[in-house]
Design a protein around this motif. Structure first.
Motif, PDB file in Angstrom:
ATOM      1  N   VAL A  95       0.839  -1.207   0.000  1.00 54.72           N
ATOM      2  CA  VAL A  95       0.000   0.000   0.000  1.00 54.72           C
ATOM      3  C   VAL A  95       0.868   1.248   0.000  1.00 54.72           C
ATOM      4  CG1 VAL A  95      -1.751   1.283   1.275  1.00 54.72           C
ATOM      5  CG2 VAL A  95      -1.893  -1.197   1.163  1.00 54.72           C
ATOM      6  N   ALA A  96       1.927   1.230   0.814  1.00 55.24           N
ATOM      7  CA  ALA A  96       2.822   2.390   0.861  1.00 55.24           C
ATOM      8  C   ALA A  96       3.478   2.633  -0.496  1.00 55.24           C
ATOM      9  CB  ALA A  96       3.885   2.179   1.937  1.00 55.24           C
ATOM     10  N   ARG A 100      -8.185   6.787  15.035  1.00 48.38           N
ATOM     11  CA  ARG A 100      -6.773   6.401  15.034  1.00 48.38           C
ATOM     12  C   ARG A 100      -5.863   7.485  15.595  1.00 48.38           C
ATOM     13  NH1 ARG A 100      -3.608   2.707  11.405  1.00 48.38           N
ATOM     14  NH2 ARG A 100      -2.788   2.588  13.514  1.00 48.38           N
ATOM     15  N   ASN A 101      -6.171   8.775  15.345  1.00 49.09           N
ATOM     16  CA  ASN A 101      -5.226   9.844  15.666  1.00 49.09           C
ATOM     17  C   ASN A 101      -5.741  10.865  16.658  1.00 49.09           C
ATOM     18  OD1 ASN A 101      -3.156   9.131  13.500  1.00 49.09           O
ATOM     19  ND2 ASN A 101      -4.976   9.449  12.245  1.00 49.09           N
ATOM     20  N   LEU A 145      -2.140   1.609   7.317  1.00 49.98           N
ATOM     21  CA  LEU A 145      -0.817   2.184   7.530  1.00 49.98           C
ATOM     22  C   LEU A 145      -0.770   2.915   8.857  1.00 49.98           C
ATOM     23  CD1 LEU A 145       0.013   3.548   3.951  1.00 49.98           C
ATOM     24  CD2 LEU A 145       0.477   1.293   4.931  1.00 49.98           C
ATOM     25  N   ASP A 146       0.415   2.959   9.454  1.00 55.60           N
ATOM     26  CA  ASP A 146       0.585   3.596  10.760  1.00 55.60           C
ATOM     27  C   ASP A 146       1.257   4.957  10.675  1.00 55.60           C
ATOM     28  OD1 ASP A 146      -0.537   1.352  12.046  1.00 55.60           O
ATOM     29  OD2 ASP A 146       1.399   0.313  12.036  1.00 55.60           O
ATOM     30  N   HIS A 155      -5.731  -3.095  16.942  1.00 59.41           N
ATOM     31  CA  HIS A 155      -4.426  -2.438  16.972  1.00 59.41           C
ATOM     32  C   HIS A 155      -4.585  -0.951  17.280  1.00 59.41           C
ATOM     33  CE1 HIS A 155      -0.273  -1.517  15.746  1.00 59.41           C
ATOM     34  NE2 HIS A 155      -0.782  -0.496  15.079  1.00 59.41           N
ATOM     35  N   ALA A 156      -5.585  -0.304  16.666  1.00 61.60           N
ATOM     36  CA  ALA A 156      -5.814   1.121  16.909  1.00 61.60           C
ATOM     37  C   ALA A 156      -6.267   1.371  18.344  1.00 61.60           C
ATOM     38  CB  ALA A 156      -6.861   1.642  15.923  1.00 61.60           C
ATOM     39  N   TYR A 157      -7.176   0.540  18.853  1.00 57.54           N
ATOM     40  CA  TYR A 157      -7.645   0.700  20.229  1.00 57.54           C
ATOM     41  C   TYR A 157      -6.542   0.425  21.232  1.00 57.54           C
ATOM     42  CZ  TYR A 157     -12.598   1.312  19.113  1.00 57.54           C
ATOM     43  OH  TYR A 157     -13.797   1.807  18.673  1.00 57.54           O
TER      44      TYR A 157
END
Length: 605
Positions: free
Chosen positions: A232-233, A303-304, A260-261, A456-458
């Protein structure tokens, strides 16, 4: 009769001088139509241009049509549409292909045509097993011709036939077979087909292939960074520059935010959605554009947090005494200060709240569509599916004690995502894995991957005692034990076999008692139980919603549970499930379902 006006430009949009010329041409056509002279049946005025997709140009053309008083229709055929038409038609492909050596050889045209017709005919009849058999025979050097098998064209001939590629992709989509679809989709990207729709289909298939263990791939450790993220990146520049519908662009932006992170990439995805809103401003697509922007923004905040790029009021926001912001709210698109957690709700949902039984962004999209009158099932098909992938419920209460009311000598069971998520929420889930050989479809595996990304986000921002870190470890392990297989392959204990579904139309339970002519292996219920179901079905009115919905289960391949039912019938395998309505629906189709004796909250069945 159709008239085409071609306009080539090296600029980003057509100049006012060119627009005036188009208006003059349209006026001349109106004069010809009014005068007759063979133009009485003029129906369509087409503006063909090499510009990318732009809804504003269509609006301009409609305004010109009204100004000159034209009765015929007007359409813009932009570069993306023209390329898609060329790709779909082999004759146009031969005429306009930039690589003449890729055109289909004369000697192979007849056999490729017969192969294409045979595959499409089988798909049209719902006989996917037959279509898959034809495709396999061709790959092995044989193909159908005039009712018998003959020597086939080379296995890679699909690279020279756009029509055959589309037939193969149609087969792989219906069978939920991403592994077979990826080479074809990757080849199409190499032909510079980098529109949002092509990119979305390719990345959706690669999300499954890049996270699933195949017999040809090396062993992956639990929690290892998947190849999909780097893929994806690598396509980030193409994604941000892609042209497409608001539905397709929002789905790509959502994938960037969740997979993506990198925060800078998340910011770029949000800017991408703001451009969609700007392009759709003042058109009939403005409401749709604002709905998809608000949905992606919800996941961005999840997420942010309320970073600066997200601090502009959007539709669905709660603003002081205003219940929900809409297109008429004067504060729309205006910046605001950091509100802190729980202050601003999006459709009365807090993206920074704890995990709960809310469906996450999937519920936000449904509420936005319902509130603003958008038919999400029709115009936001791709985004609805992506939001379903990245959705979360509270799966903390579960059990691994399953009781069996199905007579089956096999330990194999078909499962859907909800069952896997319930298993992961229990510390003794390994016991169920060791007891059964579980089988699932790619749709269920895709939701498991999305669930992992949400966890993962939580987990990254959770500070309370109910941190999902432990649950994330269980889900990571479930993903790691998933292996690719085929429908006829035996499922191993301790593994979850992810398989495509190439089946022929499944048999229906006999409605009339005494009409038992089908072998017992067609169904997973015992004969006596199946006859009870047949008696129950016979008591229903023919057009009741219950029976209409039941019949749709035999052909609905886009629904995760519907596809799992077809897999169970195809393999003659019972299912594991805890939800009563799904069990009842599967039973009505002749599928045996085992369910828990009790959930850990004390609920019994």
């Amino acid at each position: 009769m159709v008239g085409v006006q071609c306009k080539f430009t090296v600029k980003e949009k057509l100049s006012s001088k060119v627009i005036a010329k188009v208006k003059d041409d349209m006026q001349r056509v109106v004069a010809l139509v009014d005068r007759g002279d063979g133009y009485d049946h003029f129906e369509l005025f087409v503006l063909a241009t090499n510009l990318p997709n732009d809804s504003g140009l269509q609006t301009t053309l409609e305004e010109l049509r009204a100004e000159v008083g034209a009765k015929f229709r007007v359409e813009v055929w932009d570069w993306d549409l023209l390329c898609s038409i060329i790709v779909r038609h082999p004759r146009l492909w031969d005429l306009f292909n930039e690589h003449p050596d890729l055109s289909l050889p004369i000697i192979d045209k007849t056999s490729v045509g017969l192969l294409d017709v045979a595959i499409r005919d089988a798909i049209g009849r719902g006989a996917l097993a037959e279509a898959s058999y034809i495709e396999t025979q061709w790959r092995n050097g044989r193909a159908p011709a005039y009712g018998h098998l003959t020597v086939s064209p080379p296995p890679e001939i699909w690279q020279r036939s756009a029509q055959l590629r589309e037939s193969l992709l149609e087969l792989y989509r219906a069978g939920a077979d991403s592994y077979s679809a990826v080479p074809v989709l990757q080849y199409q990207l190499g032909l510079n087909q980098t529109g949002a729709g092509h990119l979305l289909e390719y990345l959706t298939a690669q999300r499954i292939v890049g996270n699933l263990r195949f017999s040809s791939s090396p062993f992956r450790q639990v929690g290892e960074r998947p190849q999909f993220q780097s893929l994806v990146a690598g396509l980030l520049k193409d994604i941000l520059a892609a042209a497409g519908t608001p539905d397709e662009l929002a789905s790509l932006a959502l994938m960037l935010v969740m997979e993506l992170d990198d925060v800078a990439t998340h910011d770029a995805a949000l800017v991408m959605m703001e451009k969609v809103v700007v392009r759709a401003s003042g058109t009939e697509w403005e409401t749709v554009a604002r709905v998809v922007h608000a949905t992606v923004r919800y996941y961005y905040v999840l997420r942010n947090g309320w970073r600066q790029p997200a601090r502009r009021y959007s539709v669905g926001d709660t603003i002081e005494d205003v219940t929900r912001a809409n297109r008429a709210t004067f504060r729309l698109d205006m910046p605001f200060d950091d509100p802190g957690p729980g202050v601003i709700g999006i459709m009365h949902m807090d993206p920074l709240g704890p995990m709960r039984n809310s469906g996450s962004g999937s519920a936000v999209l449904r509420r936005l569509c319902r509130h603003f009158g958008v038919d999400g099932t029709r115009v936001l098909v791709a985004l609805t599916q992506q939001c379903k992938v990245y959705s979360v419920d509270d799966y903390g209460a579960t059990t691994t004690l399953w009781r069996g009311d199905v007579r089956s000598l096999s330990n194999q069971r078909v499962v859907v995502f909800d069952t896997l998520a319930m298993l992961a929420g229990h510390r003794h889930y390994q016991a169920t894995l060791n007891r059964f050989g579980l089988v699932a479809t790619e749709l269920s595996f895709e939701r498991l991957l999305g669930y992992r990304r949400l966890l993962h986000a939580y987990a990254a921002r959770s500070t309370d005692d109910r941190s999902p870190a432990q649950l994330l470890q269980h889900v990571d392990h479930l993903v790691d034990v998933c292996v690719a297989g085929r429908a006829s392959q035996e499922a191993l204990k301790g593994r979850i076999t992810i398989t495509p579904v190439y089946d022929n139309p499944p048999p229906r339970p006999p409605v009339e008692l005494g009409a038992w002519e089908l072998p017992p292996s067609c169904f997973t219920l015992a004969k006596e139980v199946l006859l009870d179901r047949a008696r129950w079905i016979a008591m229903q009115a023919p057009q009741t919603p219950l029976l209409v919905g039941l019949e749709m289960r035999y052909s609905n391949r886009r629904d995760e549970f519907g596809l799992a039912c077809l897999l169970a019938l195809h393999r003659c395998t019972p299912m594991l499930d805890y939800e009563y309505r799904r069990r009842a629906h599967a039973n009505a189709m002749g599928i045996g379902v085992e369910h828990p004796e009790a959930l850990t909250d004390g609920t019994t069945y």
